[in-house]
Design a protein around this motif. Structure first.
Motif, PDB file in Angstrom:
ATOM      1  N   LEU A  61       0.484  -1.105  -0.004  1.00  0.00           N
ATOM      2  CA  LEU A  61      -0.025  -0.394   0.271  1.00  0.00           C
ATOM      3  C   LEU A  61       0.820   1.530   0.198  1.00  0.00           C
ATOM      4  N   PHE A  62       1.611   1.335   0.968  1.00  0.00           N
ATOM      5  CA  PHE A  62       2.636   2.395   1.206  1.00  0.00           C
ATOM      6  C   PHE A  62       3.851   2.247  -0.617  1.00  0.00           C
ATOM      7  N   PHE A  63       4.177   1.618  -0.682  1.00  0.00           N
ATOM      8  CA  PHE A  63       5.760   1.365  -1.428  1.00  0.00           C
ATOM      9  C   PHE A  63       5.728   0.805  -2.436  1.00  0.00           C
ATOM     10  N   ILE A  64       3.994   0.819  -3.364  1.00  0.00           N
ATOM     11  CA  ILE A  64       3.925  -0.239  -4.413  1.00  0.00           C
ATOM     12  C   ILE A  64       4.881   0.271  -5.620  1.00  0.00           C
ATOM     13  N   HIS A  65       5.359   2.286  -5.470  1.00  0.00           N
ATOM     14  CA  HIS A  65       6.170   2.004  -6.631  1.00  0.00           C
ATOM     15  C   HIS A  65       7.278   1.739  -6.708  1.00  0.00           C
ATOM     16  N   GLU A  66       8.160   1.322  -5.822  1.00  0.00           N
ATOM     17  CA  GLU A  66       9.635   1.134  -5.533  1.00  0.00           C
ATOM     18  C   GLU A  66       9.533  -1.122  -5.747  1.00  0.00           C
ATOM     19  N   PRO A  67      10.314  -0.587  -6.978  1.00  0.00           N
ATOM     20  CA  PRO A  67      10.451  -2.124  -7.679  1.00  0.00           C
ATOM     21  C   PRO A  67      11.388  -3.618  -6.234  1.00  0.00           C
ATOM     22  N   LEU A  68      11.438  -3.233  -5.834  1.00  0.00           N
ATOM     23  CA  LEU A  68      13.084  -4.155  -4.944  1.00  0.00           C
ATOM     24  C   LEU A  68      11.979  -4.511  -3.649  1.00  0.00           C
ATOM     25  N   LEU A  69      11.416  -3.341  -2.976  1.00  0.00           N
ATOM     26  CA  LEU A  69      10.189  -4.007  -2.095  1.00  0.00           C
ATOM     27  C   LEU A  69       9.237  -4.123  -2.183  1.00  0.00           C
ATOM     28  N   VAL A  70       8.389  -3.647  -3.623  1.00  0.00           N
ATOM     29  CA  VAL A  70       7.484  -5.437  -4.013  1.00  0.00           C
ATOM     30  C   VAL A  70       7.861  -6.456  -4.279  1.00  0.00           C
ATOM     31  N   MET A  71       9.105  -6.840  -4.476  1.00  0.00           N
ATOM     32  CA  MET A  71       9.537  -7.376  -4.888  1.00  0.00           C
ATOM     33  C   MET A  71       9.193  -8.590  -3.442  1.00  0.00           C
ATOM     34  N   LEU A  72       9.893  -7.797  -2.665  1.00  0.00           N
ATOM     35  CA  LEU A  72      10.282  -8.011  -1.387  1.00  0.00           C
ATOM     36  C   LEU A  72       8.809  -8.793  -0.533  1.00  0.00           C
ATOM     37  N   TRP A  73       7.468  -7.639  -0.237  1.00  0.00           N
ATOM     38  CA  TRP A  73       6.441  -7.625  -0.413  1.00  0.00           C
ATOM     39  C   TRP A  73       5.719  -9.279  -1.149  1.00  0.00           C
ATOM     40  N   GLY A  74       6.311  -9.221  -1.723  1.00  0.00           N
ATOM     41  CA  GLY A  74       5.590 -10.614  -2.821  1.00  0.00           C
ATOM     42  C   GLY A  74       5.676 -12.064  -2.334  1.00  0.00           C
ATOM     43  N   ILE A  75       7.242 -11.575  -1.991  1.00  0.00           N
ATOM     44  CA  ILE A  75       7.594 -13.006  -1.652  1.00  0.00           C
ATOM     45  C   ILE A  75       6.448 -13.590   0.128  1.00  0.00           C
ATOM     46  N   VAL A  76       6.872 -11.680   1.143  1.00  0.00           N
ATOM     47  CA  VAL A  76       6.300 -12.268   2.467  1.00  0.00           C
ATOM     48  C   VAL A  76       4.264 -12.605   2.113  1.00  0.00           C
ATOM     49  N   TRP A  77       3.626 -12.228   1.229  1.00  0.00           N
ATOM     50  CA  TRP A  77       2.747 -12.390   0.654  1.00  0.00           C
ATOM     51  C   TRP A  77       2.368 -13.974   0.003  1.00  0.00           C
ATOM     52  N   GLY A  78       2.911 -13.982  -0.277  1.00  0.00           N
ATOM     53  CA  GLY A  78       3.087 -15.436  -0.821  1.00  0.00           C
ATOM     54  C   GLY A  78       3.047 -16.222   0.492  1.00  0.00           C
ATOM     55  N   MET A  79       4.162 -16.117   1.369  1.00  0.00           N
ATOM     56  CA  MET A  79       3.716 -16.723   2.418  1.00  0.00           C
ATOM     57  C   MET A  79       2.276 -17.190   3.648  1.00  0.00           C
ATOM     58  N   SER A  80       1.569 -16.159   3.090  1.00  0.00           N
ATOM     59  CA  SER A  80       0.784 -15.805   3.906  1.00  0.00           C
ATOM     60  C   SER A  80      -0.193 -16.877   2.882  1.00  0.00           C
ATOM     61  N   PHE A  81      -0.186 -17.275   1.743  1.00  0.00           N
ATOM     62  CA  PHE A  81      -1.066 -17.799   0.970  1.00  0.00           C
ATOM     63  C   PHE A  81      -1.070 -19.554   0.480  1.00  0.00           C
ATOM     64  N   GLY A  82       0.059 -19.603   0.473  1.00  0.00           N
ATOM     65  CA  GLY A  82       0.781 -21.160   0.320  1.00  0.00           C
ATOM     66  C   GLY A  82      -0.160 -22.167   0.559  1.00  0.00           C
ATOM     67  N   PRO A  83       0.271 -21.888   2.467  1.00  0.00           N
ATOM     68  CA  PRO A  83      -0.016 -22.772   2.841  1.00  0.00           C
ATOM     69  C   PRO A  83      -1.702 -22.937   3.673  1.00  0.00           C
ATOM     70  N   LEU A  84      -2.747 -22.490   3.000  1.00  0.00           N
ATOM     71  CA  LEU A  84      -3.976 -22.493   3.515  1.00  0.00           C
ATOM     72  C   LEU A  84      -4.984 -23.242   3.324  1.00  0.00           C
ATOM     73  N   SER A  85      -4.542 -23.930   2.032  1.00  0.00           N
ATOM     74  CA  SER A  85      -5.501 -25.477   2.223  1.00  0.00           C
ATOM     75  C   SER A  85      -5.014 -26.042   2.648  1.00  0.00           C
ATOM     76  N   THR A  86      -3.994 -26.565   3.743  1.00  0.00           N
ATOM     77  CA  THR A  86      -3.699 -27.537   4.175  1.00  0.00           C
ATOM     78  C   THR A  86      -3.959 -27.169   4.968  1.00  0.00           C
ATOM     79  N   LEU A  87      -3.536 -25.939   6.016  1.00  0.00           N
ATOM     80  CA  LEU A  87      -4.445 -25.234   7.048  1.00  0.00           C
ATOM     81  C   LEU A  87      -5.867 -25.097   7.406  1.00  0.00           C
ATOM     82  N   PHE A  88      -6.926 -24.757   5.986  1.00  0.00           N
ATOM     83  CA  PHE A  88      -7.942 -25.018   6.141  1.00  0.00           C
ATOM     84  C   PHE A  88      -8.672 -26.704   6.202  1.00  0.00           C
ATOM     85  N   GLN A  89      -7.887 -27.153   5.817  1.00  0.00           N
ATOM     86  CA  GLN A  89      -8.524 -28.742   5.830  1.00  0.00           C
ATOM     87  C   GLN A  89      -8.383 -29.518   6.989  1.00  0.00           C
TER      88      GLN A  89
END
Length: 389
Positions: A293-321
């Motif tokens: 939200l605050f650093f969307i125009h900073e490519p390097l930071l967006v790449m970092l947030w992309g990895i962190v974001w993926g960490m919040s998504f990947g395990p959801l199927s296993t966690l829900f089941q």
């Protein structure tokens, strides 16, 4: 062998690595199929002269049958042979993706996605119980985690790969390949999927009975918060990459790296630390959304947030089941069907909200909604931790 829930299983305990691999490939393909349009929005919109927000409904319409029919379909098919039902589902899904690849109009694509979603409505509630039924004794949880790793691979590899293929060739080629892979898995599954009879006891509880359990209600609220957070933003990942001046494929790959890293950790810890993992996942998502939200125009930071974001998504199927199969001793498919129905109903709601926000506020509106939803999930998980152990 006769299970306590009335399911007869042939050759339990002799589950081959090929069978595990095929089941894992199914969760990969189902996840890839669900999200494939998200990386091809601009190409499909251009092909049929549609707006991006209209084409984004191809993700939501896939979830419509699960939202409204997962529970009754699961109850209806509870007595059917699991192997035959699974083969019928994936064979039909292969056919529907072939229809999409050859569709002469957007209406055909829309209809084929709707029918494809019907397959998902039956598949997701049955995959974990089916795996548990054929797994070796005392290794059911680990086997389920291995099979559901495919959903994370679908996110980290399948979706970026379909996006890349669609960009290098055509979106029609992408769906043609998906069709071919489902047909191949159907043929291999005919040989390697063990037979599991349906529920022979005839006792299939009404979902209202399970809804009286507080753990089920807390789990459903948690699922809704996570889905709103994730799907209000991931469907528009191309737009996030564009604002950061990044290639969308790079953004998806970084997202996938985070997802795979998280799922590898979760596989080892989920049996003992479900509550702590759920807290961590919601915190990672909140941090990523605030960062974007605050650093969307900073490519390097967006790449970092992309990895962190993926960490919040990947395990959801296993966690829900895992969450929902722990709430009941028997008829776990019905409990999971409640989760699947809520999951997909939430996607539909989120698509409407996210499309409205994107049209009026741009991607910043979607990021604010996601941050609020992640914060709500964190608070819910912390408050009701007794039901999420």
């Amino acid at each position: 062998m006769q299970q306590s829930n009335g399911q007869a299983v042939e050759n339990r305990g002799t589950l081959s690595p090929i069978t595990i691999g095929l089941l894992g490939s199914l969760t990969l393909m189902f996840y890839t199929t669900e999200l494939a349009p998200s990386g091809l929005l601009t190409q499909i919109a251009a092909a049929f002269d549609q707006s991006l927000s209209t084409v984004a409904w191809l993700v939501a319409i896939y979830t419509l049958p699960s939202a409204f029919l997962a529970i009754p379909l699961t109850r209806f098919f509870a007595r059917f042979n699991r192997r035959r039902l699974l083969l019928a589902i994936i064979g039909f899904l292969g056919l529907m993706n072939g229809v999409i690849a050859l569709s002469p109009s957007f209406s055909w694509v829309f209809l084929a996605r709707l029918l494809s979603g019907g397959c998902a409505a039956v598949f997701w509630p049955m995959i974990a119980p089916y795996t548990l039924a054929i797994a070796p004794p005392l290794r059911g949880g680990r086997t389920i985690a291995l099979v559901l790793t495919g959903s994370s691979l679908g996110l980290s590899l399948g979706v970026p790969l379909t996006t890349a293929i669609g960009r290098w060739t055509s979106w029609r080629v992408t769906f043609g390949l998906i069709s071919a892979l489902f047909i191949l898995i159907t043929l291999l599954g005919w040989r390697y999927f063990p037979t599991v009879e349906g529920n022979r006891s005839g006792k299939v509880p009404h979902p209202k009975t399970l809804m009286k359990l507080p753990g089920i209600r807390v789990g459903l609220a948690m699922v809704m918060a996570f889905v709103i957070a994730q799907y209000s933003t991931y469907v528009y990942i191309q737009m996030i990459a564009k604002q950061a001046q990044l290639n969308p494929i790079v953004m998806q790959l970084l997202f996938g790296i985070g997802a795979m890293g998280a799922i590898l950790v979760v596989q080892r810890l989920v049996d003992e630390h479900l509550h702590r993992i759920l807290l961590a996942v919601s915190a990672f998502g909140l941090i990523a959304m605030i960062g974007l939200l605050f650093f969307i125009h900073e490519p390097l930071l967006v790449m970092l947030w992309g990895i962190v974001w993926g960490m919040s998504f990947g395990p959801l199927s296993t966690l829900f089941q895992t969450t929902f199969t722990r709430q009941v001793e028997h008829n776990k498919e019905i409990a999971v069907s409640l989760e699947a129905s809520t999951f997909d109903l939430s996607i539909m709601l989120t698509t409407f909200l996210a499309g409205h926000l994107f049209d009026h506020w741009g991607i910043q509106g979607n990021l604010m909604l996601a941050a609020l939803a992640f914060a709500s999930a964190f608070g819910l998980i912390y408050r009701y931790r007794q039901f999420l152990q």
